[in-house]
Design an enzyme around this catalytic site. Structure first.
Site, short mmCIF file in Angstrom:
data_model
loop_
_atom_site.label_atom_id
_atom_site.label_comp_id
_atom_site.label_asym_id
_atom_site.label_seq_id
_atom_site.Cartn_x
_atom_site.Cartn_y
_atom_site.Cartn_z
N GLY A 147 41.20 32.19 67.09
CA GLY A 147 41.38 30.87 67.67
C GLY A 147 40.13 30.02 67.53
N CYS A 148 40.29 28.73 67.78
CA CYS A 148 39.17 27.79 67.60
C CYS A 148 38.08 28.00 68.65
CB CYS A 148 39.69 26.36 67.61
SG CYS A 148 40.77 25.95 69.00
#
Length: 346
Positions: free
Chosen positions: A155-156
């Site tokens: 994920g970011c």
């Protein structure tokens, strides 16, 4: 050099669009399939108008959003830019058809199905695949990614937190407890969806926290930190929404162990990242800034020692759609296909 045929499943969301933009000009990729339930049958460049005139985008039409359509296209690697839960439904038949899968959702990042249920509110849709999935952070798992059939691209938010913390935990330079991460993300991080809270008038000139205290990215962060520290790690993670389109800035505090000076921390980082093409260690006096990383696959990293409190302050900035999503997934693709890791990304 022959090009590797690839497909993007879910090509009309923000991450999917970023993958399209990168892969149509990738020297070693042949984009043969893009899927979208909304745009099935439409020409790619009609939807992504910035690609008008590009021969691939002008010729390729959106396919039905089915695993059968992806397999029939001849793709050998499929990027899944889909919501959690739905990605697993595609991963199973695509893997069974001998495709490699790079998943940008959360479906295969969390190894414990009970933790998945706790944070996502339902049973894991394909628990039998969790054991073979590889967490796709190239700076940490490059060799495992190389041979993987199933890559769970991070994920970011986790990328912005893990890259600063992993080398220090491995070296024993910081305590594994008491870590606090405050992160600020642009609105595209929430995905392309109809949501009143994400309208321009709601987000502009506004900063607000959300997803507290148990944001869904928290378990993958703690999982990977625990692997690095060889003990269970719990952190406080505070995400915020800020009025920019893209970018994440994270500020992390951790308790420094006394025998690790600022100079030693610098040595740890240089040993870990000196050869990494997409981690930039900033010179003394500079702080990471979103505007310097937007539309790049780079993460900028800096650190400071707070002698008064005994903490180390770690700072990072990245583009959530590049290093936090599509760009990082293409890093894994490059590793798997034996291409330079920077192909299509610089």
């Amino acid at each position: 050099m022959s090009k590797h045929p690839v497909a993007i499943v879910g090509a009309s969301g923000y991450s999917g669009e970023e993958l399209v933009r990168l892969l149509v000009q990738h020297p070693g990729a042949d984009l043969v399939c893009v899927t979208s339930r909304q745009y099935e049958g439409r020409v790619l460049s009609e939807i992504q108008k910035g690609l008008r005139g590009h021969p691939v985008a002008d010729a390729l039409r959106f396919s039905a959003a089915t695993a059968e359509a992806v397999v029939a296209s001849g793709a050998r690697t499929a990027f899944l830019a889909l919501p959690h839960g739905l990605a697993a439904e595609f991963a199973r038949p695509l893997l069974a058809a001998d495709l490699r899968v790079i998943d940008l959702s959360a479906d295969f990042r969390i190894k414990d199905p009970l933790v998945y249920r706790e944070f996502y509110g339902k049973d894991h849709p394909a628990p039998g695949l969790l054991a073979e999935s590889v967490y796709g952070l190239p700076e940490a798992n490059r060799e495992s990614i190389r041979a993987a059939r199933l890559v769970a691209s991070p994920g970011c938010y986790p990328t912005s937190i893990l890259i600063p913390l992993l080398p220090l935990l491995r070296a024993g330079a910081i305590e594994p407890d008491g870590i606090v991460a405050n992160s600020l993300s642009g609105v595209s991080g929430a995905g392309r969806k109809a949501d009143i809270s994400l309208l321009f008038a709601e987000c502009n000139e506004s900063v607000r926290a959300y997803g507290l205290p148990g944001h869904r990215h928290l378990p993958e962060i703690e999982q990977e930190l625990g692997i690095a520290a060889a003990v269970e790690v719990r952190i406080a993670f505070h995400p915020h929404l800020i009025p920019v389109n893209r970018g994440i800035c994270s500020t992390i505090t951790a308790r420094r162990r006394p025998d690790f000076s600022g100079e030693r921390l610098g040595e740890i980082y240089h040993n870990a990242y000196a050869g990494e093409p997409f981690v930039r260690l900033l010179p003394e006096g500079e702080f990471p800034d979103i505007k310097h990383v937007v539309r790049t696959n780079c993460l900028d990293l800096a650190w400071r020692i707070d002698e008064r409190t005994g903490h180390v302050i770690l700072l990072s900035a990245e583009d959530n759609l590049m290093k936090g999503a599509g760009g990082q997934a293409i890093q894994s693709f490059n590793i798997q296909t034996g291409q330079p890791e920077t192909s299509g990304l610089v």
